[in-house]
Design a protein around this motif. Structure first.
Motif, PDB file in Angstrom:
ATOM      1  N   TYR A 159     124.397  97.832  55.055  1.00  0.00           N
ATOM      2  CA  TYR A 159     124.595  96.872  56.132  1.00  0.00           C
ATOM      3  C   TYR A 159     126.082  96.553  56.277  1.00  0.00           C
ATOM      4  O   TYR A 159     126.863  96.708  55.331  1.00  0.00           O
ATOM      5  N   ILE A 171     122.563  99.930  58.928  1.00  0.00           N
ATOM      6  CA  ILE A 171     122.851 101.342  59.223  1.00  0.00           C
ATOM      7  C   ILE A 171     121.562 102.114  58.972  1.00  0.00           C
ATOM      8  O   ILE A 171     121.277 102.564  57.860  1.00  0.00           O
ATOM      9  N   ALA A 179     121.377 105.887  55.950  1.00  0.00           N
ATOM     10  CA  ALA A 179     122.513 106.335  55.144  1.00  0.00           C
ATOM     11  C   ALA A 179     122.114 106.546  53.694  1.00  0.00           C
ATOM     12  O   ALA A 179     121.515 105.667  53.072  1.00  0.00           O
ATOM     13  N   ALA A 182     127.570 105.190  51.928  1.00  0.00           N
ATOM     14  CA  ALA A 182     128.409 104.770  53.050  1.00  0.00           C
ATOM     15  C   ALA A 182     129.798 104.387  52.565  1.00  0.00           C
ATOM     16  O   ALA A 182     129.954 103.801  51.488  1.00  0.00           O
ATOM     17  N   ALA A 202     128.912 105.129  61.893  1.00  0.00           N
ATOM     18  CA  ALA A 202     128.321 103.892  62.417  1.00  0.00           C
ATOM     19  C   ALA A 202     129.441 102.912  62.699  1.00  0.00           C
ATOM     20  O   ALA A 202     130.378 102.786  61.905  1.00  0.00           O
ATOM     21  N   GLY A 206     126.396  98.511  64.101  1.00  0.00           N
ATOM     22  CA  GLY A 206     125.248  99.275  63.651  1.00  0.00           C
ATOM     23  C   GLY A 206     124.906 100.466  64.527  1.00  0.00           C
ATOM     24  O   GLY A 206     123.928 101.165  64.267  1.00  0.00           O
ATOM     25  N   ILE A 208     124.777 104.068  65.566  1.00  0.00           N
ATOM     26  CA  ILE A 208     124.890 105.256  64.718  1.00  0.00           C
ATOM     27  C   ILE A 208     124.958 106.520  65.565  1.00  0.00           C
ATOM     28  O   ILE A 208     124.302 106.627  66.603  1.00  0.00           O
TER      29      ILE A 208
END
Length: 382
Positions: A159, A171, A179, A182, A202, A206, A208
């Motif tokens: 997040y 995400i 993910a 990340a 991303a 958020g 993507i």
């Protein structure tokens, strides 16, 4: 400044379903910790540093230019990044939320995210969530957003929190199914390997997108620096590079790669490379050329760049499995000298303060996590 290294196992990564969690935002709370202190002097250890990859005896290094001040030790928490020289981001158990409801985790408390103020010795709550562990928190380069993970059992979900509004964005979802890991690519973009294969980007809301040109092969390492994306795959441990401006791809002259940490200015790489009997930490240019061996050992970790890009941290453990005693070193790029800063256990994850005048390292003894803050004393009066 946080530089994370993704350690890879020999077996291929198993792509699992992403667990999505709803985030509940909490207010602020202040508690007082009980840190302990130990004195740790810096020790020069020239034998651990090898100045060049070419054969030949190493020159005797000059006296160490950096040493550790009084180390402050904290039990049962993990420091993941620095806000400023007096404030760190930590993950620790939050007893106010009660114990975890899952039977497998009964008796333990969920971990929440806090700011810890080193000068006032107070915690300030950043984010809490019942029955959920929060961790791996890393600030965006401009300090406006926080990337963090949520997990209970299984794989984490990632997040991004806007530190101004405290709004969070997950995400997850199409077109990449979430993910696997990340990392920050720039002030507003996160990058990593996707569960659907290939890599994702991303933004801080958020949104993507799949990285074009990488297909659906399972990736392990995904790191971006400027317009270059570095990666390895389940089937190929040679480091690859994608130019995201031109779309050109290249295979770099670095095989059996276990991790990559780009320098702050994008001109150099720290590369962890495996051999049949040991591991090496290499320093290369952005194209993987002109490698220099910084150190070779049984188990290496804790790689990070100082903010001014003049020094590098690494840890070296005696055992190949990373268990048992280890030591933390700072390598000076100008003198090609390593100085021992601290001793611990296992791979020591590290993070520098913004000024470079202190660093933190985390350790795990198999049962409990702990963190340490190390003031640095420079011979050049930095």
């Amino acid at each position: 400044m946080k530089n994370k290294l993704i350690k890879v196992a020999a077996a291929p990564v198993l792509l699992m379903s992403l667990i999505a969690c709803n985030a509940d935002q909490a207010g602020n709370a202040v508690v007082t910790p009980e840190p302990t202190s130990t004195a740790q002097a810096g020790q020069s250890d020239p034998a651990t540093a090898v100045p060049e990859a070419t054969a030949g005896p190493a020159a005797k290094p000059a006296p160490s230019s950096v040493a550790a001040g009084e180390i402050e030790h904290f039990e049962d928490l993990t420091i993941s990044d620095w806000v400023d020289d007096n404030t760190v981001i930590v993950s620790k158990e939050n007893e106010q939320l009660g114990t975890m409801s899952l039977a497998e985790l009964s008796g333990s408390y969920p971990k929440s995210l806090y700011l810890y103020h080193l000068d006032t010795k107070e915690y300030e709550l950043l984010k809490e969530q019942k029955d959920t562990n929060l961790g791996e928190a890393e600030l965006s380069p401009d300090g406006k957003y926080l990337l963090y993970s949520e997990y209970t059992l299984g794989d984490p979900a990632y997040y991004v929190m806007d530190l101004g509004s405290k709004k969070t964005s997950g995400i997850k979802g199409e077109p990449v199914a979430g993910a696997i890991s990340a990392e920050w690519a720039d002030d507003n973009t996160v990058v990593g390997p996707a569960y659907s294969g290939g890599a994702f980007t991303a933004d801080v809301t958020g949104k993507i997108a799949a990285v074009k040109g990488l297909g659906a092969e399972g990736l392990i390492i995904v790191r971006q620096s400027k317009d270059k994306l570095y990666y390895t795959s389940n089937s190929n441990e040679t480091l690859q590079m994608l130019d995201r401006t031109t779309g050109e791809q290249a295979s770099l002259p670095l095989d059996r790669v276990g991790g990559v940490v780009p320098s702050p200015d994008g001109t150099q790489l720290l590369v962890q490379q495996y051999t049949d009997t040991s591991q090496k930490l290499l320093l290369t240019d952005a194209g993987g050329e002109n490698p220099q061996v910084i150190v070779e050992g049984a188990e290496l970790g804790g790689f990070s760049w100082s903010p001014d890009q003049q020094r590098i941290t690494y840890s070296s453990a005696e055992a190949a499995d990373g268990d048992g005693p280890s030591a933390l070193y700072i390598y000076d790029l100008s003198t090609k000298e390593s100085a021992k800063i601290a001793e611990g256990s296992g791979s020591l994850d590290t993070s520098w303060s913004p000024s470079g005048k202190a660093l933190s390292y985390n350790e795990w003894d198999g049962k409990r996590s702990s963190s340490n803050v190390v003031p640095l004393v420079y011979g050049d009066s930095k």
